[in-house]
Design an enzyme around this catalytic site. Structure first.
Site, PDB file in Angstrom:
ATOM      1  N   ASP A  74      46.213  37.895  51.187  1.00  0.00           N
ATOM      2  CA  ASP A  74      47.165  38.166  52.276  1.00  0.00           C
ATOM      3  C   ASP A  74      46.714  37.714  53.653  1.00  0.00           C
ATOM      4  O   ASP A  74      46.966  38.392  54.657  1.00  0.00           O
ATOM      5  CB  ASP A  74      47.522  39.650  52.316  1.00  0.00           C
ATOM      6  CG  ASP A  74      48.164  40.152  51.039  1.00  0.00           C
ATOM      7  OD1 ASP A  74      48.531  39.322  50.188  1.00  0.00           O
ATOM      8  OD2 ASP A  74      48.280  41.371  50.882  1.00  0.00           O
ATOM      9  N   LYS A 121      52.606  38.064  45.260  1.00  0.00           N
ATOM     10  CA  LYS A 121      52.665  39.450  44.801  1.00  0.00           C
ATOM     11  C   LYS A 121      53.643  40.239  45.668  1.00  0.00           C
ATOM     12  O   LYS A 121      53.985  39.820  46.770  1.00  0.00           O
ATOM     13  CB  LYS A 121      51.282  40.096  44.831  1.00  0.00           C
ATOM     14  CG  LYS A 121      50.711  40.311  46.217  1.00  0.00           C
ATOM     15  CD  LYS A 121      49.380  41.027  46.132  1.00  0.00           C
ATOM     16  CE  LYS A 121      48.777  41.284  47.492  1.00  0.00           C
ATOM     17  NZ  LYS A 121      49.572  42.111  48.396  1.00  0.00           N
ATOM     18  N   CYS A 145      45.636  46.323  50.093  1.00  0.00           N
ATOM     19  CA  CYS A 145      45.570  45.253  49.099  1.00  0.00           C
ATOM     20  C   CYS A 145      44.147  44.888  48.690  1.00  0.00           C
ATOM     21  O   CYS A 145      43.906  44.587  47.523  1.00  0.00           O
ATOM     22  CB  CYS A 145      46.330  44.039  49.607  1.00  0.00           C
ATOM     23  SG  CYS A 145      48.070  44.438  49.951  1.00  0.00           S
TER      24      CYS A 145
END
Length: 183
Positions: A11, A86, A119
């Protein structure tokens, strides 16, 4: 037997670093430098680099298709590098990550990216549970301050927790991209 290695960068999208109205990530420049260094060294060692990209819903800073969704240009994938999309904090849940790693014989992961307590934490725990040997780059994951803790405290806490059973926690500059020598 040595287990192939991959760097998994989670991310590191523009929305994590440049969202109007959202305070900048504390030490964001240092964080990007650490992640850039890891990627450069992994590429130089011909290690698989996997970019995990969160697809948020409408109005989310990482809303799919928006500028915020794009991977930060300083750490963007090269042609041929794996990008896994995701929709949850778990980089393995309902994604192709596990299959992609298995198809490449990868059993060792180095993790870096955003956001420490969501995450990065979830992916680290899940990778451990799936049997991967995990290294967490101690200075290459980040977050924001919350109501109780500073970003630095959150990162330090997660380094401590992950290092107690889930991962080897190592400063990014000390991470080796060479396969261990088997006895």
């Amino acid at each position: 037997m040595a287990r192939n290695l991959a760097l998994v960068v989670i991310d590191t999208q523009l929305g994590m670093f440049e969202t109007p109205g959202v305070p900048p990530v504390p030490d964001g420049e240092r964080l990007l430098q650490s992640i850039e260094g890891l990627i450069e060294r992994a590429r130089g060692a011909d290690v698989t680099v996997v970019h995990v990209q969160h697809a948020g819903g409408p109005g989310h800073p990482l809303e799919k298709g928006t500028d915020g969704w794009r991977i930060h240009p300083r750490v963007a994938p090269l042609d041929g590098e794996l990008v896994v999309e995701k929709e949850t904090p778990d980089s393995f849940l309902n994604t192709t990550l596990r299959e992609e790693l298995e198809s490449r014989g990868i059993g060792r992961l180095i993790l870096a990216g955003m956001q420490t307590e969501y995450c990065v934490d979830t992916t680290c725990r899940r990778a451990f549970s799936l049997g991967y040997d995990v290294t967490l780059a101690a200075d290459a994951h980040g977050t924001w301050d919350d109501a109780a803790l500073s970003a630095g405290q959150i990162v330090a806490h997660h380094n401590e927790v992950m290092g107690n059973g889930f991962a080897e926690v190592v400063p990014s500059g000390e991470i080796s991209f060479r396969e261990p020598v088997e006895a």
